[in-house]
Each structure stands twice: as C-alpha cells, then as structure tokens.
Design a protein around this motif. Structure first.
Motif, PDB file in Angstrom:
ATOM      1  N   LEU A  38      -4.023  -9.165  -0.594  1.00  0.00           N
ATOM      2  CA  LEU A  38      -4.439  -7.119  -0.410  1.00  0.00           C
ATOM      3  C   LEU A  38      -5.564  -7.304   1.257  1.00  0.00           C
ATOM      4  O   LEU A  38      -6.866  -8.067   0.348  1.00  0.00           O
ATOM      5  N   GLU A  39      -5.857  -6.340   1.639  1.00  0.00           N
ATOM      6  CA  GLU A  39      -6.786  -6.976   2.974  1.00  0.00           C
ATOM      7  C   GLU A  39      -7.384  -5.511   3.577  1.00  0.00           C
ATOM      8  O   GLU A  39      -6.695  -4.056   3.405  1.00  0.00           O
ATOM      9  N   GLU A  40      -8.251  -5.112   3.040  1.00  0.00           N
ATOM     10  CA  GLU A  40      -8.967  -3.607   3.357  1.00  0.00           C
ATOM     11  C   GLU A  40      -8.702  -3.577   5.341  1.00  0.00           C
ATOM     12  O   GLU A  40      -8.931  -4.646   5.602  1.00  0.00           O
ATOM     13  N   THR A  41      -8.189  -2.721   5.766  1.00  0.00           N
ATOM     14  CA  THR A  41      -8.480  -2.251   6.996  1.00  0.00           C
ATOM     15  C   THR A  41      -9.130  -1.550   7.595  1.00  0.00           C
ATOM     16  O   THR A  41      -8.846  -0.736   8.708  1.00  0.00           O
ATOM     17  N   ALA A  44      -7.329   2.504   7.894  1.00  0.00           N
ATOM     18  CA  ALA A  44      -6.709   3.448   7.763  1.00  0.00           C
ATOM     19  C   ALA A  44      -5.968   2.711   6.168  1.00  0.00           C
ATOM     20  O   ALA A  44      -4.748   2.688   6.283  1.00  0.00           O
ATOM     21  N   THR A  46      -5.258  -0.218   3.060  1.00  0.00           N
ATOM     22  CA  THR A  46      -5.062  -1.249   2.557  1.00  0.00           C
ATOM     23  C   THR A  46      -3.933  -2.691   2.959  1.00  0.00           C
ATOM     24  O   THR A  46      -2.181  -1.502   2.673  1.00  0.00           O
ATOM     25  N   LYS A  47      -3.255  -3.169   3.417  1.00  0.00           N
ATOM     26  CA  LYS A  47      -2.860  -3.655   4.127  1.00  0.00           C
ATOM     27  C   LYS A  47      -2.438  -4.946   2.916  1.00  0.00           C
ATOM     28  O   LYS A  47      -2.860  -5.480   2.473  1.00  0.00           O
ATOM     29  N   MET A  48      -1.214  -5.313   2.664  1.00  0.00           N
ATOM     30  CA  MET A  48      -0.621  -5.995   1.529  1.00  0.00           C
ATOM     31  C   MET A  48       0.448  -6.601   2.527  1.00  0.00           C
ATOM     32  O   MET A  48       1.685  -6.309   3.192  1.00  0.00           O
ATOM     33  N   THR A  49       0.387  -7.960   1.850  1.00  0.00           N
ATOM     34  CA  THR A  49       1.215  -8.794   2.648  1.00  0.00           C
ATOM     35  C   THR A  49       1.916  -9.755   1.175  1.00  0.00           C
ATOM     36  O   THR A  49       1.378 -10.395   0.344  1.00  0.00           O
ATOM     37  N   SER A  68      11.703  -4.598   0.240  1.00  0.00           N
ATOM     38  CA  SER A  68      11.425  -3.661   1.567  1.00  0.00           C
ATOM     39  C   SER A  68      10.952  -2.460   0.418  1.00  0.00           C
ATOM     40  O   SER A  68      10.771  -0.944   0.910  1.00  0.00           O
TER      41      SER A  68
END
Length: 74
Positions: A38-41, A44, A46-49, A68
């Motif tokens: 999880l990465e704060e953006t 926008a 949070t980006k999840m990879t 997906s």
C-alpha cells in the motif's frame, strides 16, 4: 501498515493444505506467497500493488484476471 504478506495454498473441505493434484491440477507449488503493498498517493488516495509469487507461467494470466475481478467487486 505498508505491506501485507500471506501464504496461499489449496485446502480440502477440512482446511488441511493439499497439493493441487487433489483438484486435478499439475505443476503447481504447495505454497504461494501473496504480497500486497500500500502506497499513499496524496489526494488521489492509496495505490495497491499485489504480487502473487510462485505461480506457474501457464496460469499467471488467469490469476491476473481473477484478482482483477475480485478487486473490481470491492
């Protein structure tokens, strides 16, 4: 929390880990690793990879499609 790491395995009806051959699938590891980062953006959100490691090449695209679809339903 930035990372969530879990194992992924096939299981029988009692929850016991079983090989993929139990379900008629060959060439599949007993245990796979799923890592979610999880990465704060900023504004926008949070980006999840998601990385699902150990998958045989012949099933990777099917797993990508399945993950997906699961996340689209969230």
């Amino acid at each position: 929390m930035e990372n969530i790491v879990v194992t992924d395995s096939f299981a029988d009806e009692k929850g016991k880990i079983v090989p993929a051959t139990y379900y008629g699938m060959d060439d599949f590891p007993l245990v796979l690793v799923v890592t979610i980062t999880l990465e704060e953006t900023g504004s926008a959100g949070t980006k999840m990879t998601l990385r699902h490691t150990g998958l045989p090449d012949h099933i990777k695209e099917d797993c990508r499609t399945g993950w997906s679809q699961s996340f689209d339903k969230l």
